[in-house]
Every structure is written in structure tokens, then in C-alpha cells.
Design a protein around this motif. Structure first.
Motif, PDB file in Angstrom:
ATOM      1  N   PHE A   1       0.783  -1.266  -0.184  1.00 44.14           N
ATOM      2  CA  PHE A   1      -0.009  -0.055  -0.026  1.00 44.14           C
ATOM      3  C   PHE A   1       0.904   1.259   0.138  1.00 44.14           C
ATOM      4  CE2 PHE A   1      -3.114  -3.242   1.997  1.00 44.14           C
ATOM      5  CZ  PHE A   1      -3.863  -3.212   0.944  1.00 44.14           C
ATOM      6  N   GLY A   2       1.873   1.277  -0.785  1.00 38.49           N
ATOM      7  CA  GLY A   2       2.910   2.333  -0.763  1.00 38.49           C
ATOM      8  C   GLY A   2       3.419   2.841   0.431  1.00 38.49           C
ATOM      9  N   GLY A   3       3.744   2.056   1.425  1.00 37.93           N
ATOM     10  CA  GLY A   3       4.331   2.680   2.512  1.00 37.93           C
ATOM     11  C   GLY A   3       3.531   3.098   3.547  1.00 37.93           C
TER      12      GLY A   3
ATOM     13  N   GLY B   1      -6.470  -6.217  -4.456  1.00 38.52           N
ATOM     14  CA  GLY B   1      -6.044  -6.246  -5.853  1.00 38.52           C
ATOM     15  C   GLY B   1      -6.660  -5.296  -6.744  1.00 38.52           C
ATOM     16  N   SER B   2      -7.538  -4.830  -6.441  1.00 39.38           N
ATOM     17  CA  SER B   2      -8.246  -3.874  -7.274  1.00 39.38           C
ATOM     18  C   SER B   2      -7.697  -2.637  -7.428  1.00 39.38           C
ATOM     19  CB  SER B   2      -9.623  -3.430  -6.585  1.00 39.38           C
ATOM     20  OG  SER B   2     -10.697  -4.701  -6.697  1.00 39.38           O
ATOM     21  N   THR B   3      -7.684  -1.627  -8.444  1.00 40.67           N
ATOM     22  CA  THR B   3      -6.745  -0.496  -8.738  1.00 40.67           C
ATOM     23  C   THR B   3      -7.650   0.599  -9.256  1.00 40.67           C
ATOM     24  OG1 THR B   3      -6.457  -1.385 -10.844  1.00 40.67           O
ATOM     25  CG2 THR B   3      -4.961  -2.000  -9.171  1.00 40.67           C
ATOM     26  N   TRP B   4      -6.928   1.506  -8.886  1.00 41.43           N
ATOM     27  CA  TRP B   4      -7.480   3.126  -9.515  1.00 41.43           C
ATOM     28  C   TRP B   4      -6.457   3.790 -10.066  1.00 41.43           C
ATOM     29  CZ3 TRP B   4     -12.174   4.621 -10.879  1.00 41.43           C
ATOM     30  CH2 TRP B   4     -12.172   5.997 -11.010  1.00 41.43           C
ATOM     31  N   LYS B   5      -6.440   3.986 -11.377  1.00 44.20           N
ATOM     32  CA  LYS B   5      -5.188   4.690 -12.227  1.00 44.20           C
ATOM     33  C   LYS B   5      -3.987   3.634 -11.782  1.00 44.20           C
ATOM     34  CE  LYS B   5      -7.586   9.179 -12.690  1.00 44.20           C
ATOM     35  NZ  LYS B   5      -7.836  10.360 -12.180  1.00 44.20           N
ATOM     36  N   GLY B   6      -4.328   2.788 -12.213  1.00 40.70           N
ATOM     37  CA  GLY B   6      -2.717   1.708 -11.851  1.00 40.70           C
ATOM     38  C   GLY B   6      -2.174   1.415 -10.470  1.00 40.70           C
ATOM     39  N   LYS B   7      -2.998   2.163  -9.572  1.00 37.57           N
ATOM     40  CA  LYS B   7      -2.304   2.005  -8.384  1.00 37.57           C
ATOM     41  C   LYS B   7      -3.283   1.043  -7.345  1.00 37.57           C
ATOM     42  CE  LYS B   7       0.493   5.974  -7.677  1.00 37.57           C
ATOM     43  NZ  LYS B   7       0.552   7.291  -6.825  1.00 37.57           N
ATOM     44  N   PRO B   8      -2.856   0.346  -6.465  1.00 37.45           N
ATOM     45  CA  PRO B   8      -3.624  -0.643  -5.553  1.00 37.45           C
ATOM     46  C   PRO B   8      -4.708   0.365  -4.804  1.00 37.45           C
ATOM     47  CG  PRO B   8      -1.499  -1.448  -5.379  1.00 37.45           C
ATOM     48  CD  PRO B   8      -1.302  -0.264  -6.221  1.00 37.45           C
TER      49      PRO B   8
ATOM     50  N   GLY C   1      -6.088   1.622  -1.773  1.00 38.48           N
ATOM     51  CA  GLY C   1      -5.811   1.703  -0.465  1.00 38.48           C
ATOM     52  C   GLY C   1      -4.454   2.192  -0.511  1.00 38.48           C
ATOM     53  N   SER C   2      -3.504   2.515  -1.666  1.00 38.63           N
ATOM     54  CA  SER C   2      -2.301   2.874  -1.540  1.00 38.63           C
ATOM     55  C   SER C   2      -2.156   4.339  -1.851  1.00 38.63           C
ATOM     56  CB  SER C   2      -1.404   2.267  -2.775  1.00 38.63           C
ATOM     57  OG  SER C   2      -1.998   2.442  -4.110  1.00 38.63           O
ATOM     58  N   PHE C   3      -3.267   5.283  -1.804  1.00 37.97           N
ATOM     59  CA  PHE C   3      -2.877   6.515  -2.467  1.00 37.97           C
ATOM     60  C   PHE C   3      -2.354   7.489  -1.149  1.00 37.97           C
ATOM     61  CE2 PHE C   3      -4.672   5.262  -6.133  1.00 37.97           C
ATOM     62  CZ  PHE C   3      -5.962   4.629  -6.064  1.00 37.97           C
ATOM     63  N   GLY C   4      -3.276   7.802  -0.086  1.00 36.05           N
ATOM     64  CA  GLY C   4      -2.569   8.406   0.893  1.00 36.05           C
ATOM     65  C   GLY C   4      -2.602  10.033   0.343  1.00 36.05           C
ATOM     66  N   GLY C   5      -2.387  10.838   1.284  1.00 36.86           N
ATOM     67  CA  GLY C   5      -2.466  12.322   1.045  1.00 36.86           C
ATOM     68  C   GLY C   5      -3.731  12.955   0.579  1.00 36.86           C
ATOM     69  N   SER C   6      -3.989  13.299  -0.808  1.00 38.86           N
ATOM     70  CA  SER C   6      -5.148  13.792  -0.947  1.00 38.86           C
ATOM     71  C   SER C   6      -6.003  12.840  -1.465  1.00 38.86           C
ATOM     72  CB  SER C   6      -5.000  14.911  -2.032  1.00 38.86           C
ATOM     73  OG  SER C   6      -4.276  14.113  -3.165  1.00 38.86           O
ATOM     74  N   PHE C   7      -5.585  11.556  -1.484  1.00 41.07           N
ATOM     75  CA  PHE C   7      -6.324  10.632  -2.005  1.00 41.07           C
ATOM     76  C   PHE C   7      -6.409   9.386  -1.189  1.00 41.07           C
ATOM     77  CE2 PHE C   7      -6.521  11.323  -6.634  1.00 41.07           C
ATOM     78  CZ  PHE C   7      -7.617  10.640  -6.877  1.00 41.07           C
TER      79      PHE C   7
ATOM     80  N   LEU D   1      -3.735   3.204   7.072  1.00 40.39           N
ATOM     81  CA  LEU D   1      -4.070   4.377   7.835  1.00 40.39           C
ATOM     82  C   LEU D   1      -3.129   5.594   7.358  1.00 40.39           C
ATOM     83  CD1 LEU D   1      -3.400   2.210  10.988  1.00 40.39           C
ATOM     84  CD2 LEU D   1      -5.261   3.707  11.111  1.00 40.39           C
ATOM     85  N   ASN D   2      -3.313   6.578   7.949  1.00 31.79           N
ATOM     86  CA  ASN D   2      -2.675   7.745   7.274  1.00 31.79           C
ATOM     87  C   ASN D   2      -1.419   8.360   8.096  1.00 31.79           C
ATOM     88  OD1 ASN D   2      -4.806   8.888   5.353  1.00 31.79           O
ATOM     89  ND2 ASN D   2      -5.836   8.624   7.427  1.00 31.79           N
ATOM     90  N   ASN D   3      -0.985   7.989   9.214  1.00 29.35           N
ATOM     91  CA  ASN D   3       0.037   8.408  10.014  1.00 29.35           C
ATOM     92  C   ASN D   3       0.238   7.514  11.323  1.00 29.35           C
ATOM     93  OD1 ASN D   3      -1.357   9.433  12.243  1.00 29.35           O
ATOM     94  ND2 ASN D   3      -2.109  11.190  10.623  1.00 29.35           N
ATOM     95  N   ALA D   4       1.377   7.835  11.972  1.00 28.82           N
ATOM     96  CA  ALA D   4       1.860   6.984  13.190  1.00 28.82           C
ATOM     97  C   ALA D   4       1.055   7.308  14.277  1.00 28.82           C
ATOM     98  CB  ALA D   4       3.583   7.218  13.457  1.00 28.82           C
ATOM     99  N   ALA D   5       0.243   8.260  14.513  1.00 30.76           N
ATOM    100  CA  ALA D   5      -0.478   8.476  15.554  1.00 30.76           C
ATOM    101  C   ALA D   5      -1.888   7.837  15.444  1.00 30.76           C
ATOM    102  CB  ALA D   5      -1.033  10.062  15.491  1.00 30.76           C
TER     103      ALA D   5
END
Ligand SMILES: *Cc1c(COP(=O)(O)O)cnc(C)c1O
Length: 376
Positions: free
Chosen positions: A46-48, A160-167, A169-175, A199-203
Motif C-alpha cells: 500500500f505504498g508505505g 487487488g483492485s486498482t485506481w489509475k494503476g495503483k492498488p 488503499g495505496s494513495f494517501g495524502g489527497s487520495f 491508516l494515514n500516520n503513526a498517531a
């Protein structure tokens, strides 16, 4: 007579069975190194983004709502066509479920109807990616930003589903905000029962850890402290070992399901809808993981009749889902027939055809032939 073909069946390979045996022999069978390894693998995928695992997809969504601070007096908008868990978690945290009708083509929540349902009390949206098909993510997050709403993506069916080529769950930030997955036995990958939350962050991750285990945090070298009310929602190393073995097969599973979906469309042919009055799902091999292959039956046959006649032909048919707002629990909250007409029509006539990793093209052909007989 051919063997019974179920609508879904998990496939656990021998390497995974051996890995589970190793955990069972290791002396540490609850949450431990396998859970950490599984969470690390998922986070990488999920992109870290931070990921925590739980013992169900249901509690995963409930915990996301708690982390967002959603409770009494708050409204949360969701779809009437989902597993009842999606709406139950809203009630569980003391908030008020608000439904928005679905789009008849995608069978997902209609984002125009979501916007119309927003009030000053609305705090969050829980979209569901039915059958693994994502909603329009650009529109979803534009809406969330415009009204300052949290999003808890019920991606239970969408690994396993994607949006614009990315899994998903992997977006984060504004997405992407909270993204919840289920590893229940019928899902594309399983831990027998289980789930994970992106999740979005360590907290947020620290809070997720508290909520999943009695609110406990370590304090000092040997002490513990409890400052929030948590529950008992941790995943075991036994389940995580299954998850690791399944995760290694995710790409193969998604590819096979897309191939089977393609074969359904090819076998049924272009005129199937015109000839039978049934409605096929949108033909999508890019975004959808094909968790389910669902058709909406014509009104001239009841769902029960269709299911019984397919069963006589040794084919198992699933039902996903009865409209949530018509269950007694929800009627008691004031929901009634006629409130969400698209969901009510689709919810009455929708069926899931056999679709799982170990299925082959002749199973698809058998199902299509039986369907031709039953639908005329
Ligand atoms: C499976 C599922 C859930 C619940 O997940 P569990 O792991 O069974 O708690 C929630 N929503 C949807 C759409 C599902 O398919």
C-alpha cells in the motif's frame, strides 16, 4: 452428473499449510512475528502507508470510526447494498446511519445521492466497492474535501483492485483516507477470518493498536497504561501465516479472476442481456478484482426460483446483498420500502455466479449453459 460447483471456495496451497504448521509448533501462536511480517508486507504493497491487522473486517471499520472520533450525534453516509456489517459499525459507535441509493450500473453508492444526503451533522462516508469495483475515487475524495468529511473505504472485497494503476488503499495524502479490507474465508485472499486497516500516520496507527487490545500502551520498561476503552481484536500468528501465503498469490488470483470474468462475457455473448432481460456487470478488467461476478435477474423469475433451479443443475449461487435498510433493526430506526428504489430492485434480483481462483473455464461454460436453460 457433474460435481457441485460452489459460488466460492478458498484455495490454500501446501506451502501455506506447512507455514501454519510451523507456527503451531513454535510455541507462539497468538500475535507475534508473523503478524508483524504480514503488516510489513501489506504496508509495502500500500505504498508505505501504515497498516494494522485485526481479527475481522467488521472491527476494522469500527476502529476506523473510533479513531476518527465519530460517535453520538454524528451522521455517517453509506450504501444500502452491502453486507450488514457496513452499517452495523455506524450504530455500534453510537452514530446515525444515513443511506444513499446506488447506481444501477455499478451497483455502488451513487455519489450524487451522497452529496444530496449531506447535512451539518455528516462526519464521514463509508463507500463499498461491491464485487471489488471501486467507486470514482476522484469524485469521492473531491466530495470529502469539499464538505470536510472523513472516508472509511469499505474495501472488504477490493484487495487487488486498482485506481489509475495503483492498488486501492495505496494513495494517501489527497487520495485515500482509512481503507478497510477483510480476509474472511470467501474474500480474494483470506486469513480464515481477519482484516486490515490502512491508516494515514503513526498517531492513527498507535490508536489502532490501542483499540485492538484493551486500550493498553506500554509505559516505562515494565509497565502498562490504559487510557482509552479498547476491545479484543488482534490477529493471531496462525491467521497471519495463512495471510502471508495468500498474499504471495494475490497477483495470480486477481489475474485468474479477470480471466474468468472475461470468459463469462465471451461465453454469454453480446446478446445475452437482450435475449434474457438479465443485466450483466460493467465489463472492467482494469480496476476490478472480480471478487464477485453478479448479474441482476429479470423480474419474470424470482431469485429463489433461479437459485433452486441452478442448484438442481449442481451450481451454487450466492446472494450479495439484501438491502440493509429493510432489515428489522433498521426498520426500527425508521427506514421503509420505497426510500431507495434502485437498491430495492437490485437487492431483490441480484445473484452471484461461481467465481473463485481454482475455477476453470469449463466451470464458467457449465454455469452459462445452465443459466441459458433456466432463463430461457
Ligand atoms: C466481508 C465484508 C465485510 C465484513 O468483513 P468480515 O471480515 O466478515 O468482518 C464488510 N463489508 C463487506 C462489503 C464485505 O464483503
Amino acid at each position: 452428473m457433474s460435481n457441485f460447483l460452489p459460488f466460492s471456495r478458498p484455495t490454500i496451497d501446501e506451502a501455506t499449510i506447512a507455514a501454519v504448521g510451523e507456527v503451531l509448533r513454535s510455541g507462539w501462536i497468538t500475535s507475534g512475528p508473523k503478524v508483524q511480517e504480514f503488516e510489513a508486507k501489506l504496508s509495502e504493497y500500500f505504498g508505505g502507508r501504515p497498516v494494522r491487522t485485526f481479527n475481522s473486517g467488521t472491527c476494522t471499520m469500527e476502529i476506523a470510526l473510533r479513531i476518527a472520533g465519530i460517535g453520538s450525534g454524528d451522521e455517517v453516509i453509506t450504501t444500502p447494498i452491502s453486507w450488514v456489517a457496513t452499517a452495523n459499525v455506524i450504530i455500534e459507535v453510537g452514530a446515525t446511519p444515513v443511506f444513499a441509493d446506488i447506481d444501477p450500473v455499478t451497483r455502488n453508492i451513487d455519489l450524487d445521492k451522497v452529496e444530496a444526503a449531506i447535512t451539518p451533522k455528516t462526519r464521514a462516508i463509508i463507500p463499498v466497492y461491491l464485487a471489488g469495483k471501486p467507486v470514482d475515487m476522484d469524485r469521492l475524495y473531491a466530495l470529502a474535501a469539499k464538505y470536510k468529511l472523513r472516508v472509511i473505504e469499505d474495501a472488504a472485497q477490493a484487495i487487488g483492485s486498482t485506481w489509475k494503476g495503483k492498488p486501492i488503499g495505496s494513495f494517501g495524502g489527497s487520495f485515500g483516507d482509512f481503507v478497510s479490507f477483510s480476509f474472511q474465508a470467501n474474500k480474494n485472499i483470506t486469513t480464515s477470518e481477519g482484516g486490515c486497516l490502512v491508516l494515514n500516520n503513526a498517531a492513527e496507527a498507535a490508536l489502532a493498536e490501542k483499540y485492538r487490545l484493551q486500550g493498553v500502551t506500554r509505559s516505562g520498561w515494565d509497565g502498562i497504561e490504559v487510557d482509552v476503552l479498547g476491545g479484543k481484536y488482534n490477529m493471531t500468528d496462525v491467521a497471519a501465516a495463512i495471510g502471508l501465503g495468500q498474499f504471495a498469490q494475490l497477483d495470480a488470483i486477481t489475474a485468474q479472476r479477470r480471466k474468468l470474468a472475461q470468459h463469462y462475457f465471451a461465453t454469454l455473448g453480446k446478446d445475452f442481456e437482450k435475449q434474457t432481460g438479465a443485466q450483466l456487470p460493467p465489463e472492467d478488467y482494469e480496476n476490478t478484482n472480480w471478487h464477485l461476478f453478479q448479474i441482476v435477474l429479470p423480474e419474470r423469475i424470482t431469485r429463489a426460483d433461479f437459485m433452486a433451479r441452478m442448484k438442481e443443475r449442481n451450481i451454487g449461487i450466492g446472494y450479495h446483498y439484501a438491502p440493509i435498510h429493510l432489515f428489522k433493526l433498521y426498520r426500527a430506526l425508521g427506514f421503509r420500502e420505497g426510500m431507495f428504489p434502485v437498491a430495492e430492485r437490485v437487492g431483490r434480483q441480484i445473484v452471484s455466479l461461481p467465481m473463485f481462483y481454482a475455477m476453470n473455464e469449463s466451470d464458467v461454460e457449465r454455469t452459462c449453459a445452465a443459466m441459458r436453460e433456466v432463463l430461457g
